[in-house]
Design a protein around this motif. Structure first.
Motif, short mmCIF file in Angstrom:
data_model
loop_
_atom_site.label_atom_id
_atom_site.label_comp_id
_atom_site.label_asym_id
_atom_site.label_seq_id
_atom_site.Cartn_x
_atom_site.Cartn_y
_atom_site.Cartn_z
N TYR A 98 0.86 -1.17 0.00
CA TYR A 98 0.00 0.00 0.00
C TYR A 98 0.90 1.23 0.00
O TYR A 98 1.84 1.31 0.79
CB TYR A 98 -0.93 -0.03 1.22
CG TYR A 98 -1.80 -1.25 1.20
CD1 TYR A 98 -3.01 -1.23 0.53
CD2 TYR A 98 -1.37 -2.43 1.78
CE1 TYR A 98 -3.80 -2.37 0.47
CE2 TYR A 98 -2.15 -3.57 1.72
CZ TYR A 98 -3.36 -3.53 1.06
OH TYR A 98 -4.13 -4.66 0.99
N ALA A 155 -5.18 3.15 5.00
CA ALA A 155 -5.18 2.91 3.56
C ALA A 155 -6.29 3.72 2.88
O ALA A 155 -6.10 4.27 1.80
CB ALA A 155 -5.35 1.42 3.27
N PHE A 195 -4.70 1.52 -6.34
CA PHE A 195 -5.70 1.14 -5.35
C PHE A 195 -6.91 0.44 -5.92
O PHE A 195 -7.87 0.22 -5.23
CB PHE A 195 -6.15 2.40 -4.58
CG PHE A 195 -5.01 3.06 -3.88
CD1 PHE A 195 -4.52 2.54 -2.69
CD2 PHE A 195 -4.39 4.18 -4.42
CE1 PHE A 195 -3.46 3.12 -2.05
CE2 PHE A 195 -3.33 4.76 -3.77
CZ PHE A 195 -2.85 4.24 -2.60
#
Length: 78
Positions: free
Chosen positions: A12, A62, A77
């Motif tokens: 991430y 996130a 993402f």
């Protein structure tokens, strides 16, 4: 980001070039899921190199990162 989207061995991307790679997700004695992660960070960052946090907190981080990024980074993402 939904908690169910967090996966082991996924990376991430965060603000300031910080990335976190999920090492594992384990359940503690209270039944909470704990995310163990490692960070790749810029030299002058105060981000810890490795840590663990509750899955809900990691998912909030996130999501905050996802919502704050420009459109050219959104493909990381999806």
């Amino acid at each position: 980001m939904d908690q169910s989207d967090i996966r082991p061995r996924s990376t991430y991307i965060g603000n300031g070039g910080i990335t976190r790679t999920v090492q594992s997700i384990n359940m503690d004695l209270d039944g909470r899921l704990i995310v163990y992660w490692r960070a790749v960070r810029p030299k002058k960052s105060t981000e810890p190199i490795a840590d663990a946090e509750v899955l809900e907190q990691f998912a909030e981080w996130a999501k905050a990162i996802k919502d704050s990024q420009s459109s050219d980074l959104q493909h990381y993402f999806s």
